[in-house]
Motif scaffolding. Structure first.
Motif, short mmCIF file in Angstrom:
data_model
loop_
_atom_site.label_atom_id
_atom_site.label_comp_id
_atom_site.label_asym_id
_atom_site.label_seq_id
_atom_site.Cartn_x
_atom_site.Cartn_y
_atom_site.Cartn_z
N THR A 43 51.72 31.04 60.03
CA THR A 43 51.76 30.77 61.52
C THR A 43 50.84 31.27 62.41
N MET A 44 51.06 30.77 63.72
CA MET A 44 50.05 31.14 64.65
C MET A 44 49.74 32.44 65.09
N LEU A 45 50.65 33.52 64.81
CA LEU A 45 50.54 34.97 64.93
C LEU A 45 49.29 35.39 63.92
N SER A 46 49.01 34.46 62.77
CA SER A 46 47.90 34.85 61.83
C SER A 46 46.60 34.43 62.28
N THR A 47 45.59 35.49 62.17
CA THR A 47 44.27 35.02 62.36
C THR A 47 43.79 34.21 61.22
N GLY A 48 44.44 33.82 60.41
CA GLY A 48 44.30 32.99 59.40
C GLY A 48 42.92 33.02 58.42
N ASP A 49 43.21 32.80 56.94
CA ASP A 49 42.29 32.75 56.13
C ASP A 49 41.04 33.61 56.22
N GLY A 50 41.20 35.08 56.27
CA GLY A 50 40.12 35.94 56.40
C GLY A 50 40.11 36.60 54.90
N ASN A 51 40.67 36.23 53.98
CA ASN A 51 40.55 36.68 52.82
C ASN A 51 39.31 37.08 52.11
N ILE A 52 38.98 38.49 51.97
CA ILE A 52 37.54 38.77 51.44
C ILE A 52 37.40 38.03 50.12
N VAL A 291 49.98 17.66 72.43
CA VAL A 291 49.36 18.78 72.94
C VAL A 291 48.00 18.93 72.68
N LEU A 292 47.29 18.39 71.65
CA LEU A 292 45.93 18.28 71.39
C LEU A 292 45.16 17.58 72.46
N ILE A 293 45.78 16.37 72.78
CA ILE A 293 45.25 15.37 73.82
C ILE A 293 45.39 15.83 75.11
N SER A 316 45.24 31.68 71.03
CA SER A 316 45.22 30.18 71.18
C SER A 316 45.61 29.31 72.27
N PRO A 317 44.72 28.31 72.50
CA PRO A 317 45.06 27.51 73.76
C PRO A 317 46.54 26.99 73.57
N VAL A 318 47.24 26.79 72.50
CA VAL A 318 48.28 26.26 72.00
C VAL A 318 49.64 26.72 72.98
N TYR A 319 49.20 28.05 73.10
CA TYR A 319 50.31 28.93 73.80
C TYR A 319 50.33 28.50 75.51
N TYR A 320 49.37 27.72 75.81
CA TYR A 320 49.22 27.60 77.23
C TYR A 320 49.90 26.02 77.34
N TYR A 321 49.82 25.30 76.32
CA TYR A 321 50.07 23.96 76.45
C TYR A 321 51.27 23.18 75.90
N THR A 322 52.04 24.33 75.33
CA THR A 322 53.46 24.02 74.90
C THR A 322 54.18 25.13 74.62
N SER A 323 55.32 25.01 74.70
CA SER A 323 56.39 26.10 74.21
C SER A 323 57.49 25.81 73.01
N THR A 324 57.14 24.45 72.49
CA THR A 324 57.78 24.13 71.25
C THR A 324 57.53 24.65 70.01
N LEU A 328 54.06 27.03 66.00
CA LEU A 328 54.16 27.61 64.72
C LEU A 328 53.27 27.11 63.52
N LEU A 329 52.49 26.02 64.21
CA LEU A 329 51.75 25.35 63.09
C LEU A 329 50.38 25.98 63.08
N GLY A 330 49.60 25.63 62.06
CA GLY A 330 48.34 25.94 61.90
C GLY A 330 47.08 24.82 61.66
N THR A 331 47.52 23.58 62.21
CA THR A 331 46.96 22.41 62.03
C THR A 331 47.46 21.15 63.07
N GLY A 332 46.66 20.52 63.40
CA GLY A 332 47.06 19.23 64.09
C GLY A 332 47.56 18.24 63.60
N HIS A 333 47.37 18.27 62.36
CA HIS A 333 47.78 16.78 61.47
C HIS A 333 46.77 15.77 62.00
N ASN A 334 45.59 15.89 62.37
CA ASN A 334 44.82 14.83 62.67
C ASN A 334 43.48 15.49 62.71
N GLY A 335 42.45 15.21 61.68
CA GLY A 335 41.20 16.04 61.61
C GLY A 335 40.61 15.69 62.82
#
Length: 452
Positions: A43-52, A291-293, A316-324, A328-335
């Motif tokens: 989820t977005m509250l995670s800082t993601g993938d920092g596993n040592i 949102v990304l655009i 994350s900027p996503v919080y300023y561009y949407t409230s939907t 909760l996502l971690g990717t934009g589903h478009n590389g």
């Protein structure tokens, strides 16, 4: 344009190549199966993938490959990636200077760089045939593991209602992978390898493997991988009849295609964006892309900096561009959109140049690559390019499709490389006593592929 020259040894028959082959198998198993729980969406509250442990494991693999590939004895193996890819990587590193979360971005980019470097050094040392066979055998082992998970541990191998936010995923097969779209992509690549590079297998074993992989791909319900598999097979088949003598036709064809794309962008871009931004478009991806655009319109030149849009916490900027639910996502589903919002339009152009234009040009213009090899590589390349229109993996650490993308680029690099020219005539060469002896490493094979 490549920086590295061919290695001075026959990489297909020495201990170094064998060790790198094992390293490739291990790397693919780690990426596909071994770190599945660590690759799961957060989820977005995670800082993601920092596993040592995850980072340390890849560093160990990288060190093993350096030793196995004898990189310290032949330092030019470090320059195996093509120049266009080096420029893209350099721009990503430069982007850390304006990154929203430089510490997180640094770790992510370091991991991305290490994995790219590892894959290219492995392929450079092992050579085309060994790398392709190792990848296919590894993927067949993964297929067997996936079936074991589905049959013996269905609660783990099949998406359950309690573990997914999207009810449409319930019942889809994922095997040992964390998500059905990952499983679909792995199956798709396995099919391409079996069709275009599985001729060394026993016919009955090859047929059974193809049927089993196609069935598993169908059960994943991954529409993107299903469609791209068919399209990639068609284009790979067309390459088998492609004659590089017709490459001059590519220039006007490219000009026409680009011109049509520009006209489409001028007249239909806004309408297309509005349609895709509706929640029902492409199973909700249109909402994410909107949102990304929106962010890209405001920060089109530089973006957030590499790896600094998703999974960086509340900044994350996503919080300023949407409230939907997009929050909760971690990717934009478009590389490509994810690249645009992180490293800007310059990074996107460098990405297209390094990962699309340059490798396709090498495949279509090369006179050294065999049609069999070219068919496989163009099918894998098209799959990886197309997959990133609905999923995100471009320049994203150890994402499964990203790793195979880099492997495909590495195979294209060594397969389209011009063989070294024979030494010039020596003094007294006119006597005929100093004619160059045949060199099996440099002589082309019957199908036009260099044995180097």
């Amino acid at each position: 344009m490549m920086l590295a020259a061919p290695l001075p040894v026959d990489a297909n028959h020495d201990l170094s190549a064998k060790l790198c082959g094992w390293a490739l198998a291990g790397l693919l198993l780690i990426v596909i199966v071994g770190l599945g729980p660590l690759q799961a969406q957060k989820t977005m509250l995670s800082t993601g993938d920092g596993n040592i442990f995850r980072q340390a494991l890849y560093i160990l693999v990288f060190g093993f490959v350096i030793v196995s590939a004898k990189a310290l004895q032949t330092p030019r193996i470090f320059l195996s990636p093509p120049l266009t890819l080096w420029i893209l990587i350099a721009w990503c590193w430069i982007s850390l200077s304006w990154s929203l979360e430089p510490s997180i971005a640094f770790r992510r980019l370091l991991l991305t760089t290490i994995i790219i470097w590892t894959v290219f050094m492995i392929v450079e040392r092992t050579g085309y045939e060994r790398a392709v066979r190792t990848a296919l055998l590894t993927l067949l082992a993964v297929l067997l593991i996936n079936y074991v998970m589905v049959v013996l541990f269905p609660h783990a191998g099949i998406h359950q209602a309690r573990e997914v936010l999207d009810a449409g995923l319930v019942g889809d097969w994922k095997g040992a992978l964390p998500q059905k779209n990952f499983a679909g992509a792995v199956c798709a690549i396995t099919i391409l390898l079996l069709i275009f590079a599985g001729g060394w297998l026993q016919p009955y074993l090859r047929l059974i493997s193809i049927i089993a992989t196609v069935f598993f791909l169908y059960k994943t319900g991954s529409k993107t991988s299903l469609a791209l598999t068919f399209g990639s097979l068609v284009l790979g088949g067309l390459y088998l009849s492609y004659d590089p003598k017709f490459r001059a036709l590519l220039i006007p064809a490219t000009v026409i295609t680009v011109g049509l794309a520009v006209l489409f962008g001028q007249f239909y871009w806004m309408d297309a964006i509005y349609t895709l931004s509706q929640g029902s478009a492409l199973t909700g991806r249109g909402t994410i892309w909107g949102v990304l655009i929106s962010y890209a319109n405001d920060h089109w030149l530089l973006g957030t900096g590499y790896g600094s849009f998703w999974n960086i916490g509340v900044n994350s900027p996503v919080y300023y561009y949407t409230s939907t639910w997009v929050r909760l996502l971690g990717t934009g589903h478009n590389g490509y959109l994810d690249i645009l919002v992180t490293v800007g339009v310059i990074g996107l152009l460098l990405t297209v140049l390094a990962l699309v234009v340059a490798p396709l040009s090498r495949l279509l213009w090369s006179r050294t690559i065999s049609r069999r090899s070219g068919a496989l590589l163009i099918s894998m390349l098209i799959f990886c390019i197309g997959h990133n229109f609905t999923e995100s993996s471009v320049m994203d650490r150890d994402a499964i499709v990203q790793v195979f993308f880099m492997m495909t680029l590495a195979l294209i690099t060594i397969s389209t490389r011009q063989p070294p020219e024979a030494p010039g005539p020596l003094y007294f060469a006119w006597t005929g006593r100093f004619k160059p002896l045949p060199n099996s490493r440099l002589a082309p094979s019957q199908d036009g592929e260099s044995k180097a």
